[in-house]
Write a protein that holds these residues in place. Structure first.
Motif, short mmCIF file in Angstrom:
data_model
loop_
_atom_site.label_atom_id
_atom_site.label_comp_id
_atom_site.label_asym_id
_atom_site.label_seq_id
_atom_site.Cartn_x
_atom_site.Cartn_y
_atom_site.Cartn_z
N UNK A 308 14.52 34.15 81.63
CA UNK A 308 14.64 33.82 83.07
C UNK A 308 14.39 32.32 83.29
N UNK A 309 13.27 31.84 82.70
CA UNK A 309 12.87 30.43 82.89
C UNK A 309 13.92 29.50 82.29
N UNK A 310 14.45 29.87 81.11
CA UNK A 310 15.47 29.02 80.48
C UNK A 310 16.72 28.93 81.34
N UNK A 311 17.11 30.06 81.95
CA UNK A 311 18.29 30.05 82.83
C UNK A 311 18.10 29.06 83.97
N UNK A 312 16.86 29.03 84.50
CA UNK A 312 16.57 28.11 85.60
C UNK A 312 16.48 26.66 85.09
N UNK A 313 15.76 26.50 83.96
CA UNK A 313 15.54 25.13 83.44
C UNK A 313 16.84 24.47 83.01
N UNK A 314 17.74 25.28 82.43
CA UNK A 314 19.01 24.72 81.95
C UNK A 314 20.04 24.66 83.08
N UNK A 315 19.71 25.33 84.17
CA UNK A 315 20.61 25.30 85.34
C UNK A 315 21.85 26.13 85.18
N UNK A 316 21.96 26.85 84.04
CA UNK A 316 23.16 27.66 83.83
C UNK A 316 22.82 28.79 82.84
N UNK A 317 22.80 30.04 83.30
CA UNK A 317 22.43 31.17 82.42
C UNK A 317 23.27 31.22 81.13
N UNK A 318 24.51 30.75 81.20
CA UNK A 318 25.35 30.85 80.00
C UNK A 318 24.92 29.85 78.93
N UNK A 319 24.01 28.94 79.28
CA UNK A 319 23.48 27.97 78.32
C UNK A 319 22.31 28.56 77.51
N UNK A 320 21.78 29.68 77.98
CA UNK A 320 20.55 30.21 77.36
C UNK A 320 20.79 30.61 75.90
N UNK A 321 21.87 31.32 75.63
CA UNK A 321 22.16 31.77 74.26
C UNK A 321 22.31 30.60 73.30
N UNK A 322 23.23 29.66 73.58
CA UNK A 322 23.40 28.51 72.69
C UNK A 322 22.11 27.72 72.48
N UNK A 323 21.32 27.59 73.57
CA UNK A 323 20.06 26.83 73.46
C UNK A 323 19.08 27.54 72.53
N UNK A 324 18.97 28.87 72.70
CA UNK A 324 18.03 29.62 71.83
C UNK A 324 18.49 29.57 70.38
N UNK A 325 19.83 29.65 70.16
CA UNK A 325 20.33 29.55 68.78
C UNK A 325 19.97 28.19 68.18
N UNK A 326 20.15 27.15 69.01
CA UNK A 326 19.84 25.79 68.52
C UNK A 326 18.36 25.69 68.19
N UNK A 327 17.56 26.36 68.96
CA UNK A 327 16.09 26.29 68.77
C UNK A 327 15.67 27.02 67.50
N UNK A 328 16.38 28.13 67.18
CA UNK A 328 15.90 29.04 66.13
C UNK A 328 16.62 28.84 64.80
N UNK A 329 17.96 28.68 64.87
CA UNK A 329 18.75 28.65 63.63
C UNK A 329 18.34 27.46 62.75
N UNK A 330 18.03 27.80 61.50
CA UNK A 330 17.69 26.72 60.56
C UNK A 330 16.27 26.23 60.73
N UNK A 331 15.59 26.73 61.75
CA UNK A 331 14.21 26.27 61.95
C UNK A 331 13.24 27.44 61.82
#
Ligand SMILES: CC[C@@H](CC(=O)C(=O)O)C(=O)O
Ligand SMILES: [Zn+2]
Length: 333
Positions: A308-331
């Motif tokens: 929920x917070x990421x949807x608000x912080x990124x200003x676009x719910x469709x950004x949540x998935x790509x952002x979480x992948x960027x955060x997790x993948x490879x890390x």
């Protein structure tokens, strides 16, 4: 039905869908006066309570009585091309423009619902009456409602420090109707009045095996796994599902703990199924109440707040998935 291998008949003659892949053990059944019941509710584990008489005053709620007494306001009825009635939040369709609603929510009078129910033929769209009981019901229904065993309910609410009763849903279904596996963020006493429902329940810890839709998706809180045709390519962990199973019949009350996954099916041998649920807000928890490691119910709440917070912080719910992948993948993987 007997020849249709998609269905099975249990030792009590109840007929429901066969799910050989899903390992289950029986939901504990206890008589209403058993002291064990409080242990199950305290541990937030499912239990079927027998002979409680919680909603005995609703036993007379057949279609004629409801037609006479429930009031002329239009009621909420879901209409589905299939036997499945997956809940979706229509207000979130804008975020997922390709989303095709799996059923339709209609408003119709009791007269209309009964006509559709009585003239229904196999192959036609199925219907499922799902109406929150409000003060628009007639005086007879209101009196029946007041005669529910509120003292028992209130004693559990107080004992386990639950929040307020938020609503009672009156459910009237056709044999074979299915509510696919999902969770609700509320405690639930689910009272069966007429007919039989087969229920499957899974601990919140099976979150990764049931692949819920994203928080911002219309089908938030619903599993993406189709029990009738599980896609183990997309959802490999679904193979590890293990839960509880039972059949609730007239007079039974199933305790569905908050955030437990549940699948509910009106058995094919039922004429009609009528149920009344009692949804309670979960107990108000302060930081000092928290104990680590967190329970999965709490982790679920954390995960929902993050999405929920990421949807608000990124200003676009469709950004949540790509952002979480960027955060997790490879890390973290
Ligand atoms: C909402 C429909 C469902 C009940 C349920 O999911 C609940 O009470 O939480 C059912 O009985 O088909
Ligand atoms: Zn539910």
């Amino acid at each position: 039905m007997m020849d249709d291998e998609r269905f099975m008949t249990d030792s009590d003659g109840r007929i429901y869908r066969r799910y050989d892949d899903i390992k289950t053990k029986p939901i504990q059944r206890l008589n209403y006066d058993s002291r064990e019941i409080n242990r199950f509710i305290k541990k937030q584990e499912p239990v079927i309570i027998e002979n409680l008489g919680l909603v005995d005053s609703a036993t007379k709620w057949d279609l004629e009585y409801l037609h006479e007494n429930i009031g002329n306001e239009e009621k909420s009825v879901y209409v589905s091309k299939t036997h499945k009635f997956m809940y979706y939040n229509a207000s979130r369709c804008a975020v997922y423009p390709d989303f095709i609603p799996p059923n339709e929510q209609h408003n119709m009078t009791m007269t209309e619902f009964i006509r559709k129910y009585r003239t229904w033929k196999p192959g036609e769209h199925r219907i499922y009456f799902q109406q929150i009981l409000t003060d628009t019901v007639g005086s007879c229904i209101y009196n029946d409602f007041r005669n529910f065993k509120w003292s028992w309910l209130n004693s559990k609410k107080e004992r386990f420090n639950w929040g307020d009763l938020t609503s009672n849903l009156l459910l009237i279904g056709q044999p074979g109707n299915v509510t696919p596996v999902h969770y609700d963020e509320q405690q639930n006493f689910f009272a069966q009045v007429h007919g039989y429902k087969r229920v499957l329940l899974f601990d919140p810890k099976f979150f990764q095996c049931l692949y819920p839709y994203p928080f911002h998706h219309p089908c938030d809180r619903q599993s993406q796994v189709d029990f009738e045709n599980p896609d183990y390519e997309r959802f490999p962990l679904a193979k590890h599902l293990a839960g509880y199973e039972g059949v609730v019949g007239p007079g039974d009350v199933l305790y569905i703990p908050m955030c437990w996954w549940h699948y509910i099916e009106s058995t094919m041998d039922s004429q009609i199924t009528t149920s009344i649920n009692f949804w309670y807000k979960h107990q108000s928890m302060t930081l000092s109440d928290l104990r680590f490691p967190l329970k999965w119910q709490q982790k679920l709440t954390v995960s929902r707040n993050i999405e929920k917070m990421l949807g608000e912080a990124l200003g676009d719910p469709s950004e949540v998935g790509p952002f979480l992948n960027a955060l997790v993948n490879g890390r973290y993987t």
